[in-house]
Design an enzyme around this catalytic site. Structure first.
Site, mmCIF file in Angstrom:
data_model
loop_
_atom_site.group_PDB
_atom_site.id
_atom_site.type_symbol
_atom_site.label_atom_id
_atom_site.label_comp_id
_atom_site.label_asym_id
_atom_site.label_seq_id
_atom_site.Cartn_x
_atom_site.Cartn_y
_atom_site.Cartn_z
ATOM 1 N N TYR A 1 0.833 -1.203 0.000
ATOM 2 C CA TYR A 1 0.000 0.000 0.000
ATOM 3 C C TYR A 1 0.863 1.246 0.000
ATOM 4 C CZ TYR A 1 -4.228 -2.654 1.012
ATOM 5 O OH TYR A 1 -5.279 -3.520 0.940
ATOM 6 N N TYR B 1 -0.808 -10.008 -0.209
ATOM 7 C CA TYR B 1 0.234 -9.597 0.745
ATOM 8 C C TYR B 1 0.095 -10.373 2.056
ATOM 9 C CZ TYR B 1 -3.435 -6.429 2.588
ATOM 10 O OH TYR B 1 -4.593 -5.901 3.083
ATOM 11 N N ARG C 1 -3.301 -12.191 2.679
ATOM 12 C CA ARG C 1 -4.563 -11.709 2.104
ATOM 13 C C ARG C 1 -4.562 -11.992 0.602
ATOM 14 N NH1 ARG C 1 -7.935 -8.216 3.831
ATOM 15 N NH2 ARG C 1 -9.278 -9.765 2.933
ATOM 16 N N HIS D 1 -7.412 -8.143 -3.210
ATOM 17 C CA HIS D 1 -8.730 -7.606 -2.855
ATOM 18 C C HIS D 1 -8.700 -6.091 -3.009
ATOM 19 C CE1 HIS D 1 -6.322 -7.305 0.817
ATOM 20 N NE2 HIS D 1 -7.027 -6.221 1.079
ATOM 21 N N HIS E 1 -10.555 -2.591 -1.386
ATOM 22 C CA HIS E 1 -11.379 -2.063 -0.293
ATOM 23 C C HIS E 1 -12.387 -1.057 -0.842
ATOM 24 C CE1 HIS E 1 -8.792 -3.452 3.125
ATOM 25 N NE2 HIS E 1 -7.880 -3.471 2.169
HETATM 26 FE FE LIG Z 1 -6.123 -4.694 2.228
#
Ligand SMILES: [Fe+2]
Lengths: 200, 234
Positions: free
Chosen positions: B105, B144, B154, B157, B159
């Site tokens: 991120y 990640y 995870r 995906h 958000h």
């Molecule tokens: Fe996430």
């Protein structure tokens, strides 16, 4: 009529973008980033800390506040008196907690309103979203100095008597000419200290 | 638009909390169950035009500026925001954020040693049109690992945060990609007990010939809580 099932909620996670926060998003008195704050009411500051189990701070939590204007109106079709709403007051704001778990909002002291057979005391709804919270939590802040109104409020009445005080903000002096109210949110802890939360 | 009634959450749609395998939920989930209250005026209202407060229009995450193309597989995500009667919700604010192709991120809290892409921020905000539609150009995010004791990764995906016509229709959720083998192991996706509800969190991929050559197309509708008042007949 078609039916659609609501989409499942998930955690907001730790990475809600900082770029989403404008410098005045925490000011409920402004309809836009650059608008002059509505002057129709008493400007106040609401501040507190968000903590989790063990009293540890909750960092980068997202809080959203929603309330009526100083006259107790919402500029929304669900308010029968929406035409009387303050045209400059937004009533919505967003804040993130810092490294110490602190947040703050600037707003106007909300007015109470009549709904059905009840009179709602002045209140602010808060929604808290954070990493580790799979469902957001909802709570409602009430103000000191309205003991008769608070005693008659139907939502506060649903909270077990011993826990009602946890929904009462504490008057905490003045800052830059504004009355300050402190409202700490304990997501998880001893039931005697945990903030009461609601679900609709 | 005005929300008129709000059925309770149907069984199996809300994630199980605290959530097995997700340690943070055991320290954050309130220990005392929430108090069920009938929705009142404060819960049934919300700002009429939040887009004035939250600037909208950022729908292209894949191109940061002239000649600045993100690394990754280009995709388009389109869908509609609906109420529980499957009616479109116009002028909802839709926020989307995601990791880059390497699963990192653009956020100061994400300090993992995967590379940042200087041409990818990964945040967008738009307002739905009169038919409740939204669309974003972006890249397929990478998976990640979650810092944890259980080697949890995870799956890719996206958000979503949606602000609709009532404060109780506020929704934060995540969208997954069809056919990803990692979906089966994710503690967050699998915290939703009902299999059909989990399936509704997974986007549908369009056949490439319906989309074009520039990107892959995904469709994903999101349903907010609440049923709108029946519109008055003229
Ligand atoms: Fe996430």
């Amino acid at each position: 009529m078609n039916r659609a099932l609501p989409t499942s909620q998930h955690t907001i996670g730790p990475f809600f973008p900082r770029t989403y926060f404008g410098p005045t998003d925490h000011d409920l008195r402004r309809r836009t980033a650059t608008a002059t704050p509505s002057p129709r009411g008493e400007a106040i500051r609401i501040a507190g800390r968000v903590t989790r189990a063990g009293g540890e701070v909750c960092v980068n939590a997202l809080l959203e506040a929603w309330q009526a204007d100083a006259g107790g109106h919402f500029d929304h079709p669900a308010d029968p008196d929406a035409a009387a709403a303050d045209p400059d007051f937004l009533g919505w704001g967003r804040a993130a907690t810092d490294a110490e778990g602190r947040y703050h909002f600037l707003t106007l002291l909300p007015g109470g309103y009549v709904e059905g057979n009840h009179r709602r005391a002045p209140h602010v709804n808060l929604q808290i979203m954070a990493s580790g919270l799979m469902r957001p939590v909802l709570t409602t802040l009430f103000f000191p100095g309205f003991s008769a109104e608070n005693a008659a409020d139907p939502v506060l009445a649903m909270v077990p008597e011993g826990r009602r005080g946890l929904l009462l903000a504490q008057a905490e002096g003045d800052s830059e000419g504004l009355r300050c109210f402190r409202f700490d949110i304990r997501l998880r802890g001893d039931p005697a200290e945990e903030t009461p939360f609601f679900v609709e | 638009m005005r929300i008129d009634s709000v059925p309770p959450w149907p069984e199996g749609i809300e994630p199980q909390v605290p959530t097995e395998g997700y340690a943070g939920t055991f320290t954050h989930t309130p220990a005392v169950p929430p108090i069920r209250r009938p929705p009142g005026r404060t819960e049934l209202t919300a700002p009429r035009d939040l887009a004035a407060k939250l600037p909208c229009g950022d729908d292209n995450l894949a191109v940061l500026g002239h000649g600045r193309m993100a690394l990754g597989q280009y995709i388009h995500i389109a869908g509609r925001i609906l109420d529980e009667d499957a009616r479109p919700i116009a002028h909802a604010v839709v926020e989307l954020w995601q990791a880059n192709a390497a699963g990192r991120y653009f956020h100061p809290i994400d300090t993992r040693d995967a590379p940042l892409d200087p041409d990818f921020i990964g945040n967008g905000r738009i307002r739905t049109d009169a038919e409740g539609r939204f669309g974003f150009f972006t890249i397929r995010p990478g998976a990640y690992p979650v810092p944890s004791k259980n080697n949890w990764w995870r799956p890719p995906h996206v958000h979503f945060s949606v602000l609709g016509p009532a404060s109780l229709s506020r929704l934060v959720t995540q969208m997954y990609f069809p056919g990803d083998p990692m979906n089966a192991y994710d503690h967050i996706l699998n915290s939703v007990p009902d299999a059909a509800a989990r399936e509704r969190l997974i986007a549908r991929q369009l056949p490439p010939h319906e989309v074009g050559l520039g990107w892959l197309g995904f469709v994903h509708d999101i349903v907010l809580r609440g049923r709108a008042a029946t519109p008055e007949q003229p």
